[in-house]
Scaffold this motif. Structure first.
Motif, PDB file in Angstrom:
ATOM      1  N   ILE A  45       0.541  -1.089  -0.084  1.00 40.00           N
ATOM      2  CA  ILE A  45       0.012  -0.035  -0.042  1.00 40.00           C
ATOM      3  C   ILE A  45       0.802   1.338   0.184  1.00 40.00           C
ATOM      4  O   ILE A  45       1.785   1.597   0.932  1.00 40.00           O
ATOM      5  N   PRO A  46       0.872   1.867  -1.136  1.00 36.53           N
ATOM      6  CA  PRO A  46       1.543   3.341  -1.021  1.00 36.53           C
ATOM      7  C   PRO A  46       1.541   4.153   0.043  1.00 36.53           C
ATOM      8  O   PRO A  46       0.294   4.436   0.306  1.00 36.53           O
ATOM      9  N   GLY A  47       2.252   4.950   0.739  1.00 30.33           N
ATOM     10  CA  GLY A  47       2.212   5.672   1.744  1.00 30.33           C
ATOM     11  C   GLY A  47       1.992   5.054   3.003  1.00 30.33           C
ATOM     12  O   GLY A  47       1.922   5.832   3.959  1.00 30.33           O
ATOM     13  N   LEU A  48       1.957   3.634   3.090  1.00 29.99           N
ATOM     14  CA  LEU A  48       1.841   3.107   4.667  1.00 29.99           C
ATOM     15  C   LEU A  48       3.380   2.929   5.160  1.00 29.99           C
ATOM     16  O   LEU A  48       4.338   2.811   4.560  1.00 29.99           O
ATOM     17  N   ARG A  49       3.595   3.610   6.419  1.00 32.10           N
ATOM     18  CA  ARG A  49       4.619   3.580   7.137  1.00 32.10           C
ATOM     19  C   ARG A  49       4.663   2.857   8.492  1.00 32.10           C
ATOM     20  O   ARG A  49       3.655   2.811   9.237  1.00 32.10           O
ATOM     21  N   LEU A  50       5.599   2.361   8.821  1.00 30.86           N
ATOM     22  CA  LEU A  50       5.782   1.638  10.149  1.00 30.86           C
ATOM     23  C   LEU A  50       6.207   2.827  11.304  1.00 30.86           C
ATOM     24  O   LEU A  50       6.989   3.591  11.094  1.00 30.86           O
ATOM     25  N   ILE A  51       5.115   2.847  12.359  1.00 30.68           N
ATOM     26  CA  ILE A  51       5.211   3.766  13.280  1.00 30.68           C
ATOM     27  C   ILE A  51       6.069   3.090  14.523  1.00 30.68           C
ATOM     28  O   ILE A  51       7.057   3.673  15.052  1.00 30.68           O
ATOM     29  N   SER A  52       5.557   1.726  14.956  1.00 23.23           N
ATOM     30  CA  SER A  52       6.212   1.119  16.009  1.00 23.23           C
ATOM     31  C   SER A  52       5.947  -0.071  15.800  1.00 23.23           C
ATOM     32  O   SER A  52       5.072  -0.966  15.225  1.00 23.23           O
ATOM     33  N   LEU A  53       6.820  -1.002  16.668  1.00 25.04           N
ATOM     34  CA  LEU A  53       6.790  -2.562  16.640  1.00 25.04           C
ATOM     35  C   LEU A  53       7.082  -2.919  18.140  1.00 25.04           C
ATOM     36  O   LEU A  53       8.182  -2.531  18.666  1.00 25.04           O
ATOM     37  N   THR A  54       6.100  -3.751  18.405  1.00 33.58           N
ATOM     38  CA  THR A  54       6.546  -4.293  20.107  1.00 33.58           C
ATOM     39  C   THR A  54       6.073  -5.728  19.719  1.00 33.58           C
ATOM     40  O   THR A  54       5.995  -6.349  18.593  1.00 33.58           O
ATOM     41  N   ARG A  56       3.898  -7.746  20.467  1.00 32.93           N
ATOM     42  CA  ARG A  56       2.536  -8.139  20.089  1.00 32.93           C
ATOM     43  C   ARG A  56       1.786  -7.323  19.264  1.00 32.93           C
ATOM     44  O   ARG A  56       0.717  -7.426  18.768  1.00 32.93           O
ATOM     45  N   ARG A  57       2.189  -6.066  18.797  1.00 32.72           N
ATOM     46  CA  ARG A  57       1.565  -5.047  18.088  1.00 32.72           C
ATOM     47  C   ARG A  57       2.567  -4.475  17.019  1.00 32.72           C
ATOM     48  O   ARG A  57       3.657  -4.007  17.094  1.00 32.72           O
ATOM     49  N   VAL A  58       2.197  -4.213  15.773  1.00 26.40           N
ATOM     50  CA  VAL A  58       2.674  -3.706  14.624  1.00 26.40           C
ATOM     51  C   VAL A  58       1.668  -2.345  14.408  1.00 26.40           C
ATOM     52  O   VAL A  58       0.615  -2.505  14.055  1.00 26.40           O
ATOM     53  N   ARG A  59       2.390  -1.233  14.496  1.00 31.73           N
ATOM     54  CA  ARG A  59       1.525   0.217  14.191  1.00 31.73           C
ATOM     55  C   ARG A  59       2.095   0.643  12.889  1.00 31.73           C
ATOM     56  O   ARG A  59       3.163   0.949  12.990  1.00 31.73           O
ATOM     57  N   LEU A  60       1.192   0.860  12.264  1.00 28.54           N
ATOM     58  CA  LEU A  60       1.200   1.398  11.114  1.00 28.54           C
ATOM     59  C   LEU A  60       0.498   2.783  10.749  1.00 28.54           C
ATOM     60  O   LEU A  60      -0.538   3.059  11.233  1.00 28.54           O
TER      61      LEU A  60
END
Length: 77
Positions: A45-54, A56-60
Motif C-alpha cells: 500500500i503506497p504511503g503506508l509506514r511503520l510507526i512502532s513495533l512491539t 504483540r503489536r505492529v503500528r502502521l
C-alpha cells in the motif's frame, strides 16, 4: 487483502483507526508495507509506514490520509 483474509481473527474499526487481530501480525505487515518486488514492481500500500513495533503489536500509519492501522497478535507467545 484477499491473500491475508485467512490470517484475520477480528477487526475493530474506530474513527481514523483500524485494529486487526491476527495470529501473524508481522507477516500481514510484510504484505501491506510498500516494497519493490523484482518481478512485479512496487507492491503493498503506497504511503503506508511503520510507526512502532512491539512484541504483540505492529503500528502502521497511512501518511496521505493520517489513518492508523494496528496489527495485534492474537496469540500470546
Amino acid at each position: 487483502m484477499a491473500g491475508i483474509s485467512g490470517y484475520l481473527n477480528s477487526i475493530s474499526h474506530q474513527s481514523a483507526h483500524l485494529e486487526i487481530h491476527t495470529n501473524t501480525a508481522c507477516r500481514v505487515a510484510s504484505r501491506l508495507l510498500p516494497f519493490r518486488h523484482e518481478d512485479h514492481g512496487l507492491c503493498g500500500i503506497p504511503g503506508l509506514r511503520l510507526i512502532s513495533l512491539t512484541r504483540r503489536r505492529v503500528r502502521l500509519l497511512h501518511q496521505p490520509t493520517g489513518g492508523r492501522l494496528d496489527l495485534v497478535d492474537s496469540c500470546r507467545w
